[in-house]
Design an enzyme around this catalytic site. Structure first.
Site, PDB file in Angstrom:
ATOM      1  N   ASP A  88       0.855  -1.189   0.000  1.00 43.15           N
ATOM      2  CA  ASP A  88       0.000   0.000   0.000  1.00 43.15           C
ATOM      3  C   ASP A  88       0.888   1.235   0.000  1.00 43.15           C
ATOM      4  O   ASP A  88       2.108   1.130   0.215  1.00 43.15           O
ATOM      5  CB  ASP A  88      -0.899  -0.036   1.258  1.00 43.15           C
ATOM      6  CG  ASP A  88      -2.129   0.857   1.132  1.00 43.15           C
ATOM      7  OD1 ASP A  88      -2.253   1.597   0.143  1.00 43.15           O
ATOM      8  OD2 ASP A  88      -2.973   0.815   2.051  1.00 43.15           O
ATOM      9  N   ALA A  90       1.351   5.507   1.365  1.00 43.02           N
ATOM     10  CA  ALA A  90       1.110   6.307   2.575  1.00 43.02           C
ATOM     11  C   ALA A  90       1.294   7.773   2.215  1.00 43.02           C
ATOM     12  O   ALA A  90       1.939   8.102   1.215  1.00 43.02           O
ATOM     13  CB  ALA A  90       2.068   5.899   3.693  1.00 43.02           C
ATOM     14  N   LYS A 101      -2.309   7.907   6.641  1.00 44.20           N
ATOM     15  CA  LYS A 101      -2.861   7.404   5.388  1.00 44.20           C
ATOM     16  C   LYS A 101      -4.276   7.950   5.212  1.00 44.20           C
ATOM     17  O   LYS A 101      -4.831   8.551   6.102  1.00 44.20           O
ATOM     18  CB  LYS A 101      -2.895   5.869   5.402  1.00 44.20           C
ATOM     19  CG  LYS A 101      -1.514   5.277   5.210  1.00 44.20           C
ATOM     20  CD  LYS A 101      -1.541   3.764   5.112  1.00 44.20           C
ATOM     21  CE  LYS A 101      -2.550   3.200   4.149  1.00 44.20           C
ATOM     22  NZ  LYS A 101      -2.444   3.707   2.764  1.00 44.20           N
ATOM     23  N   GLU A 110      -8.128   0.039   4.307  1.00 41.57           N
ATOM     24  CA  GLU A 110      -6.666  -0.177   4.339  1.00 41.57           C
ATOM     25  C   GLU A 110      -6.232  -0.705   5.699  1.00 41.57           C
ATOM     26  O   GLU A 110      -5.357  -1.563   5.799  1.00 41.57           O
ATOM     27  CB  GLU A 110      -5.948   1.136   4.025  1.00 41.57           C
ATOM     28  CG  GLU A 110      -6.126   1.546   2.572  1.00 41.57           C
ATOM     29  CD  GLU A 110      -5.646   2.949   2.254  1.00 41.57           C
ATOM     30  OE1 GLU A 110      -5.357   3.204   1.075  1.00 41.57           O
ATOM     31  OE2 GLU A 110      -5.562   3.787   3.165  1.00 41.57           O
TER      32      GLU A 110
HETATM   33  C1  5RP Z   1      -5.419   6.104   0.172  1.00 35.29           C
HETATM   34  C2  5RP Z   1      -4.073   6.108   0.774  1.00 35.29           C
HETATM   35  C3  5RP Z   1      -2.924   6.119  -0.160  1.00 35.29           C
HETATM   36  O1  5RP Z   1      -2.164   4.975   0.054  1.00 35.29           O
HETATM   37  C4  5RP Z   1      -2.116   7.347   0.075  1.00 35.29           C
HETATM   38  O2  5RP Z   1      -2.968   8.475  -0.128  1.00 35.29           O
HETATM   39  C5  5RP Z   1      -0.889   7.451  -0.820  1.00 35.29           C
HETATM   40  O3  5RP Z   1      -1.276   7.582  -2.139  1.00 35.29           O
HETATM   41  P1  5RP Z   1      -0.238   7.858  -3.309  1.00 35.29           P
HETATM   42  O4  5RP Z   1       0.599   6.624  -3.468  1.00 35.29           O
HETATM   43  O5  5RP Z   1      -1.122   8.158  -4.488  1.00 35.29           O
HETATM   44  O6  5RP Z   1       0.599   9.055  -2.921  1.00 35.29           O
HETATM   45  O7  5RP Z   1      -3.882   6.104   1.969  1.00 35.29           O
HETATM   46  O8  5RP Z   1      -6.431   6.171   1.141  1.00 35.29           O
END
Ligand code: 5RP
Length: 245
Positions: A88, A90, A101, A110
């Site tokens: 995932d 963050a 997050k 998540e």
């Molecule tokens: C979604 C999240 C995402 O993992 C977080 O916003 C990071 O996103 P990105 O990789 O586009 O910067 O927590 O709820």
């Protein structure tokens, strides 16, 4: 090799995310740009025959749709007992591997998938490292409509400056669970603001949020990360790894 396959193969962050995935694993798919890169790399590896009998659960409808489009078998989280590995993204992280997050509003799912996961890997840009958690990102809280009034007033009383998350038409954004999101300021640091009655460190703040009825969940992920893979401006990687006690 098609051009996109070559791009995916060259994507070091995405390849690092899927490096520990073996045949027959249940994989948790994160949400956002970094997770999307890893979903593409996973689909590519499956397509090329490098991984067989992979199943996945997704942390958002968007990631589920993308994964299915790319040919990954996505199953329902409600029917899933454990997840072998979750990758995932963050929004912010600190040197103690604490994270914020929920930039994509998917923090509740998540966190549930992270809870189910034997191993969690988070993929971030180096620019997301924070001296103090909350320096540049608010803490999103998913709230039930029923609790909106009382929670908003409680957050205001605590000096957390709640802001309803809105779309580009100024309409409230709904999570995949149908709830609203309030983005909160991180409370002042009690070490540097000893006289501030509202000062809380991230653990105290998490404890406070966890006791408030009507909060479905929030974007403080303080213990969830087993590994954080950090990409610098040249695409090179470094890692933070949690020491198991
Ligand atoms: C979604 C999240 C995402 O993992 C977080 O916003 C990071 O996103 P990105 O990789 O586009 O910067 O927590 O709820």
């Amino acid at each position: 090799m098609s051009e996109s396959t070559t791009d995916v193969a060259r994507d070091q962050l995405a390849q690092a995310a899927i490096a520990g995935i073996n045949h027959r694993m249940m994989v948790g798919l994160g949400t956002g740009r970094a997770a999307t890169r890893a979903i593409r790399a996973l689909a590519d590896r499956i397509r090329n025959g490098g991984l067989a009998h992979i199943k996945a659960v997704a942390t958002s409808n968007a990631s589920a749709d993308l994964a299915r489009e790319l040919g990954i078998e996505v199953v329902e989280m409600r029917d899933t007992l454990t997840v072998d590995v979750l990758f995932d993204g963050a929004d912010e992280f600190d040197d103690e591997m604490r994270m914020i997050k929920g930039g994509g509003g998917a923090m509740t799912r998540e966190k549930i998938v992270a809870y189910a996961a034997r191993r969690t890997v988070y993929l971030v840009q180096h620019t997301k490292r924070a001296e103090r958690l909350g320096d540049s990102f608010r803490v999103p809280v998913e709230v039930l409509d029923f609790a909106l009034g009382v929670l908003t007033s409680r957050f205001e009383w605590l000096g957390l400056d709640p802001r309803m998350r809105l779309d580009d038409k100024a309409q409230p954004i709904r999570t995949d669970n149908g709830n609203l999101i309030l983005d909160l300021a991180m409370p002042a640091d009690p070490d540097t603001n000893p006289g501030d009655r509202n000062a809380m460190d991230p653990e105290m703040f998490r404890a406070a949020l966890n006791t408030m009825p009507g909060i479905v969940d929030h974007g403080l992920f303080l213990d969830e990360a087993d590994e954080i893979i950090i990409e610098d401006e040249n695409g090179d990687l470094s890692r933070l790894v949690r020491q198991k006690s």
